[in-house]
Design a protein around this motif. Structure first.
Motif, PDB file in Angstrom:
ATOM      1  N   ILE A   1     -69.083  75.837 -74.563  1.00  0.00           N
ATOM      2  CA  ILE A   1     -69.186  75.471 -72.975  1.00  0.00           C
ATOM      3  C   ILE A   1     -69.235  73.973 -72.983  1.00  0.00           C
ATOM      4  O   ILE A   1     -68.843  73.375 -72.201  1.00  0.00           O
ATOM      5  CB  ILE A   1     -70.290  76.519 -72.490  1.00  0.00           C
ATOM      6  CG1 ILE A   1     -69.798  77.750 -72.350  1.00  0.00           C
ATOM      7  CG2 ILE A   1     -70.391  75.988 -71.226  1.00  0.00           C
ATOM      8  CD1 ILE A   1     -70.752  79.013 -71.902  1.00  0.00           C
ATOM      9  N   LYS A   2     -70.305  73.587 -74.001  1.00  0.00           N
ATOM     10  CA  LYS A   2     -70.878  72.207 -73.877  1.00  0.00           C
ATOM     11  C   LYS A   2     -69.710  71.358 -74.135  1.00  0.00           C
ATOM     12  O   LYS A   2     -69.194  70.333 -73.548  1.00  0.00           O
ATOM     13  CB  LYS A   2     -71.933  71.840 -74.741  1.00  0.00           C
ATOM     14  CG  LYS A   2     -72.506  70.614 -74.637  1.00  0.00           C
ATOM     15  CD  LYS A   2     -73.548  70.214 -75.812  1.00  0.00           C
ATOM     16  CE  LYS A   2     -74.279  68.750 -75.557  1.00  0.00           C
ATOM     17  NZ  LYS A   2     -73.025  67.802 -75.994  1.00  0.00           N
TER      18      LYS A   2
ATOM     19  N   ALA B   1     -68.742  79.858 -66.817  1.00  0.00           N
ATOM     20  CA  ALA B   1     -69.942  78.712 -67.100  1.00  0.00           C
ATOM     21  C   ALA B   1     -69.276  77.539 -66.928  1.00  0.00           C
ATOM     22  O   ALA B   1     -70.010  76.468 -66.469  1.00  0.00           O
ATOM     23  CB  ALA B   1     -70.668  78.946 -68.580  1.00  0.00           C
ATOM     24  N   LEU B   2     -67.882  77.451 -67.231  1.00  0.00           N
ATOM     25  CA  LEU B   2     -67.280  76.064 -66.950  1.00  0.00           C
ATOM     26  C   LEU B   2     -66.384  75.904 -65.543  1.00  0.00           C
ATOM     27  O   LEU B   2     -65.744  75.207 -65.180  1.00  0.00           O
ATOM     28  CB  LEU B   2     -66.214  75.985 -68.182  1.00  0.00           C
ATOM     29  CG  LEU B   2     -66.418  75.736 -69.459  1.00  0.00           C
ATOM     30  CD1 LEU B   2     -65.391  75.795 -70.548  1.00  0.00           C
ATOM     31  CD2 LEU B   2     -67.228  74.376 -69.507  1.00  0.00           C
TER      32      LEU B   2
ATOM     33  N   PRO C   1     -70.654  80.557 -77.964  1.00  0.00           N
ATOM     34  CA  PRO C   1     -70.079  80.099 -76.693  1.00  0.00           C
ATOM     35  C   PRO C   1     -71.026  79.187 -75.998  1.00  0.00           C
ATOM     36  O   PRO C   1     -70.517  78.146 -75.277  1.00  0.00           O
ATOM     37  CB  PRO C   1     -70.554  81.581 -75.969  1.00  0.00           C
ATOM     38  CG  PRO C   1     -70.318  82.755 -77.205  1.00  0.00           C
ATOM     39  CD  PRO C   1     -71.051  82.185 -78.466  1.00  0.00           C
ATOM     40  N   ASP C   2     -72.378  79.074 -76.300  1.00  0.00           N
ATOM     41  CA  ASP C   2     -72.958  77.948 -75.810  1.00  0.00           C
ATOM     42  C   ASP C   2     -72.601  76.588 -76.208  1.00  0.00           C
ATOM     43  O   ASP C   2     -72.478  75.525 -75.427  1.00  0.00           O
ATOM     44  CB  ASP C   2     -74.561  78.188 -76.086  1.00  0.00           C
ATOM     45  CG  ASP C   2     -75.086  79.311 -75.133  1.00  0.00           C
ATOM     46  OD1 ASP C   2     -74.444  79.616 -74.093  1.00  0.00           O
ATOM     47  OD2 ASP C   2     -76.498  79.818 -75.319  1.00  0.00           O
TER      48      ASP C   2
ATOM     49  N   ASP D   1     -67.800  84.986 -71.523  1.00  0.00           N
ATOM     50  CA  ASP D   1     -68.794  84.092 -72.075  1.00  0.00           C
ATOM     51  C   ASP D   1     -68.597  82.819 -72.092  1.00  0.00           C
ATOM     52  O   ASP D   1     -69.734  82.056 -72.034  1.00  0.00           O
ATOM     53  CB  ASP D   1     -68.865  84.630 -73.687  1.00  0.00           C
ATOM     54  CG  ASP D   1     -69.309  85.776 -73.946  1.00  0.00           C
ATOM     55  OD1 ASP D   1     -69.771  86.735 -72.838  1.00  0.00           O
ATOM     56  OD2 ASP D   1     -69.496  86.443 -74.913  1.00  0.00           O
ATOM     57  N   ILE D   2     -67.647  82.258 -71.534  1.00  0.00           N
ATOM     58  CA  ILE D   2     -66.954  80.786 -71.790  1.00  0.00           C
ATOM     59  C   ILE D   2     -66.582  80.605 -70.204  1.00  0.00           C
ATOM     60  O   ILE D   2     -67.157  79.554 -69.601  1.00  0.00           O
ATOM     61  CB  ILE D   2     -66.076  80.573 -72.776  1.00  0.00           C
ATOM     62  CG1 ILE D   2     -66.895  80.626 -73.967  1.00  0.00           C
ATOM     63  CG2 ILE D   2     -65.745  79.014 -72.512  1.00  0.00           C
ATOM     64  CD1 ILE D   2     -65.917  80.408 -75.280  1.00  0.00           C
ATOM     65  N   ALA D   3     -65.528  81.089 -69.888  1.00  0.00           N
ATOM     66  CA  ALA D   3     -64.671  80.578 -68.464  1.00  0.00           C
ATOM     67  C   ALA D   3     -65.661  80.485 -67.396  1.00  0.00           C
ATOM     68  O   ALA D   3     -65.692  79.384 -66.687  1.00  0.00           O
ATOM     69  CB  ALA D   3     -63.563  81.644 -68.258  1.00  0.00           C
TER      70      ALA D   3
ATOM     71  N   PRO E   1     -64.327  81.586 -80.163  1.00  0.00           N
ATOM     72  CA  PRO E   1     -65.804  81.640 -80.032  1.00  0.00           C
ATOM     73  C   PRO E   1     -66.418  82.741 -81.138  1.00  0.00           C
ATOM     74  O   PRO E   1     -65.651  83.588 -81.639  1.00  0.00           O
ATOM     75  CB  PRO E   1     -65.782  82.554 -78.745  1.00  0.00           C
ATOM     76  CG  PRO E   1     -64.543  82.886 -78.583  1.00  0.00           C
ATOM     77  CD  PRO E   1     -63.676  82.024 -79.374  1.00  0.00           C
TER      78      PRO E   1
ATOM     79  N   GLY F   1     -66.595  71.516 -71.686  1.00  0.00           N
ATOM     80  CA  GLY F   1     -67.149  70.761 -70.376  1.00  0.00           C
ATOM     81  C   GLY F   1     -67.088  69.217 -70.536  1.00  0.00           C
ATOM     82  O   GLY F   1     -66.730  68.756 -69.349  1.00  0.00           O
TER      83      GLY F   1
ATOM     84  N   TRP G   1     -64.062  77.892 -64.735  1.00  0.00           N
ATOM     85  CA  TRP G   1     -62.453  77.973 -64.896  1.00  0.00           C
ATOM     86  C   TRP G   1     -62.087  79.208 -63.800  1.00  0.00           C
ATOM     87  O   TRP G   1     -60.869  79.437 -63.536  1.00  0.00           O
ATOM     88  CB  TRP G   1     -62.177  78.527 -66.114  1.00  0.00           C
ATOM     89  CG  TRP G   1     -62.248  77.271 -66.900  1.00  0.00           C
ATOM     90  CD1 TRP G   1     -62.786  75.843 -66.674  1.00  0.00           C
ATOM     91  CD2 TRP G   1     -62.112  77.234 -68.466  1.00  0.00           C
ATOM     92  NE1 TRP G   1     -62.715  75.119 -68.022  1.00  0.00           N
ATOM     93  CE2 TRP G   1     -62.337  75.943 -68.889  1.00  0.00           C
ATOM     94  CE3 TRP G   1     -61.605  78.040 -69.386  1.00  0.00           C
ATOM     95  CZ2 TRP G   1     -62.241  75.573 -70.490  1.00  0.00           C
ATOM     96  CZ3 TRP G   1     -61.458  77.813 -70.694  1.00  0.00           C
ATOM     97  CH2 TRP G   1     -61.891  76.387 -71.121  1.00  0.00           C
TER      98      TRP G   1
END
Length: 339
Positions: free
Chosen positions: A293-294, A335-336, A289-290, A331-333, A249, A297, A338
């Protein structure tokens, strides 16, 4: 929900590295595991390579991490069975598992190209590359058999120490370790073989090029083939599946300096030294990060797996890698889904 771990190669090198000696590499590997546990990382995993300026035999390192931590899984990705004596290996691993209070997650496999030609021959195994393929699998199965704890060794009629009558097994015995062995698979056929023999499945950032589909789709097919074969085999415990990803990231100028340019942002097809067939290498995930995430995902293999390992640039030192893992965890996990 995912188990999230890091995977380190434990490199040290004199040039272009913050880690310049073996002592520093091993010390910082322990430190990173300690800090990773504090921020909620589930696993500290390490690659194993011989004749190289990086982690070799993993067991002393795993024991050292166990002494400094209390929860984090301690794994390998992977121990090369071409070099291993399954009896000595079983004894070393079970002792490490006892010391860690059953936190060892041992990845094993046929291994990858090494720094020297036919390196296992220096370890006392006089086999060709073609012969060693099947021998590595046979050793893995013998190793698994030893972990079951069945008694097989004829006792000495005049032993040095008093002992109960009957055949002997390797000690110290760790009764659940047999369920925490992983096979590193590169193809659907190998994934099925691992399932049939009761090993968890680990799949790296490269797999055999078995179709013209993207890397993550081909890898997801391996994981599904493994799960189907596991059901047919009828084992009495639930398996785990693992994939590895390089995720970088970009959240500050230092990240941008290190990774914004010159990275592999597309799948690539090539050949490993001992492969006649092509291999597909998964891309690095680099971006804000955004964006990550996409992209993550949409990764089918990540969706199939219950565990994801994040490769870390160990030569950049503990502080940077803690920053990297914290960013992914915050910042990532979430939103997914995880964690």
């Amino acid at each position: 929900m995912k188990n999230i771990g890091f995977l380190s190669f434990g490199f040290w090198q004199k040039n272009n590295s913050l880690v310049t000696t073996a002592q520093q590499s091993y010390d910082e590997s322990v430190q990173l595991a300690v800090e990773a546990e504090k921020i909620g990382i589930d696993g500290a995993w390490f690659r194993v390579h011989h004749f190289a300026d990086q982690i070799g035999t993993p067991y002393p390192l795993m024991a050292a991490i166990a002494a400094k931590t209390s929860k984090i899984e301690i794994g390998t990705g992977l121990v090369d069975m071409r070099y291993e004596n399954p009896f000595m290996m079983a004894e070393n691993v079970m002792a490490t598992d006892v010391l860690s209070k059953n936190r060892v997650q041992l990845g094993v496999g046929r291994g990858s190209p090494e720094q020297v030609q036919d390196g296992w021959q220096y370890f006392g195994y006089d086999y060709t590359e073609e012969e060693i393929k099947n021998i590595a699998r046979a050793r893995a199965l013998k190793f698994l058999d030893l972990l079951k704890g069945e008694r097989f060794a004829e006792p000495n009629a005049q032993p040095m120490f008093p002992q109960e009558p009957g055949l002997r097994r390797l000690e110290p015995f760790s009764p659940t370790l047999q369920h925490r062995i992983w096979w590193g698979a590169g193809s659907q056929a190998t994934a099925i073989w691992a399932a049939e023999h009761g090993m968890n499945l680990m799949s790296s950032t490269l797999v055999n090029y078995e179709s013209n589909e993207p890397f993550h789709v081909q890898q997801a097919k391996q994981l599904r083939a493994f799960k189907d074969a596991w059901k047919k085999a009828g084992h009495d415990f639930e398996p785990r599946t693992l994939v590895t990803r390089s995720i970088m990231p970009i959240v500050n100028d230092l990240d941008r300096q290190y990774f914004a340019a010159g990275t592999q942002t597309q799948d690539e097809v090539g050949y490993l030294a001992y492969h006649q067939n092509p291999t597909i290498f998964g891309k690095m995930f680099v971006g804000e990060p955004d964006q990550l995430i996409k992209e993550l995902g949409e990764d089918e293999a990540i969706q199939e797996a219950d565990t994801i390992l994040i490769t870390v640039p160990s030569t950049l030192g503990v502080d940077y890698n803690v920053h990297l893992l914290k960013t992914i965890m915050t910042d990532i996990a979430p939103a997914l889904g995880w964690k």
